[in-house]
Motif scaffolding. Sequence first.
Motif, PDB file in Angstrom:
ATOM      1  N   ASP A 165      -3.536  -1.499  -5.782  1.00 21.71           N
ATOM      2  CA  ASP A 165      -2.309  -1.818  -5.052  1.00 21.71           C
ATOM      3  C   ASP A 165      -1.926  -3.281  -5.322  1.00 21.71           C
TER       4      ASP A 165
ATOM      5  N   ALA B 117       0.832  -1.201   0.000  1.00 23.22           N
ATOM      6  CA  ALA B 117       0.000   0.000   0.000  1.00 23.22           C
ATOM      7  C   ALA B 117       0.870   1.257   0.000  1.00 23.22           C
TER       8      ALA B 117
ATOM      9  N   VAL C  64      -5.260   1.514   1.918  1.00 22.28           N
ATOM     10  CA  VAL C  64      -5.182   0.685   0.714  1.00 22.28           C
ATOM     11  C   VAL C  64      -6.021   1.302  -0.397  1.00 22.28           C
ATOM     12  N   GLU C  65      -5.493   1.224  -1.625  1.00 19.29           N
ATOM     13  CA  GLU C  65      -6.196   1.745  -2.794  1.00 19.29           C
ATOM     14  C   GLU C  65      -6.455   0.624  -3.801  1.00 19.29           C
TER      15      GLU C  65
END
Length: 351
Positions: A152, A102, A148-149
């Motif tokens: 990732d 992340a 978190v995106e």
Amino acid sequence: MNLERLAAVATTPGAPGYEKPIRDLILGSVTDWCDSVRVDNIGNVICHVKGKNSDEPSMAAAHMDEIGFIVKSIDERGFIRFAPLGGFDPKALTAQRVIVHAKGGDLMGTMGGKPIHIMKPDERGKALDITDFFIDLGLPGEQVNELVEIGDPITRWSPLVEVGDCVNCKSLDNRASVFVLLETLREIAEEKIELSNDFYAVFTVQEEVGLRGVLASSLEIQPKFGIGLDTTIAFDGPGSSPDTKVTSLGDGTAIKIMDSSVICDPRMIRYMKAQADAAKIKWQPEVLTAGGTDTAGMQRNTPGGAIVGAISIPTRNIHLSTEMSHKEDLRASIDLLKLVVANFDQGDWAI
């Protein structure tokens, strides 16, 4: 054998398209062993060692990406759904630890799924699907969504350990070959081996999702001679047969005859066998009816085609977190690659 280097290479993250950590590790090692080192636009590391003949360059390709995942969605409770980057057998994901890379740093997680205790009878007998799994970071949903995106990368967590005469770790496919290529460069430099032809050692990207890196590097380098470096199936335990084993651990490095993506050039096969036999390097033939390697990219993405072969490292449990290779097979692979790239002037290349 430098097992500390092998452990670092095997455990450093580098999912397809997200190879920066392993690329940085490689760049930190190779500068003193090569005449030039650079990174191309797609992310391949290209190391050049000058030889006597610059008109007919050779190239060896070892892909540095490992199979992994990418974050697809995050629910309000913080559970992550993911998509694979490379080929996975879903049952191999059960109870695995993973690392989500992340923006705020690496986060350890576990693969979760429905407990067998509460499955219905028909669910217990059903083949698993990758959608049956989720990643649990052990954090509140709000915190996960902050850290978190979508997009990732995710890699598996598995340290390298010695098991008898072997090494065991995730991602020996293909970090065992990255190690072999690094050690070959180091030994050529330290032993002051004179090469017959210019040599390009290329650590490629995105092999696990379609040989993408090698296509770009081959088109630029245009090698006359190409050597693929990868692992291969060693199904040599219970339930195997001479027809299904492909290779066996401890029987030496493997000289590829074919896989589903390439039929190796008979001239290169003869040359590699002759080099191995002359130096008493233990080797075994490899006929793999499924799976492909960077060898195919070098053969077909060079104008006019390249004369290609491959050195394969027998490996059990490929694409699991417990991949296993024999230390003597690794050593034999280094020894053979050194001879092959040094002595192309000894081959019979008439078609």
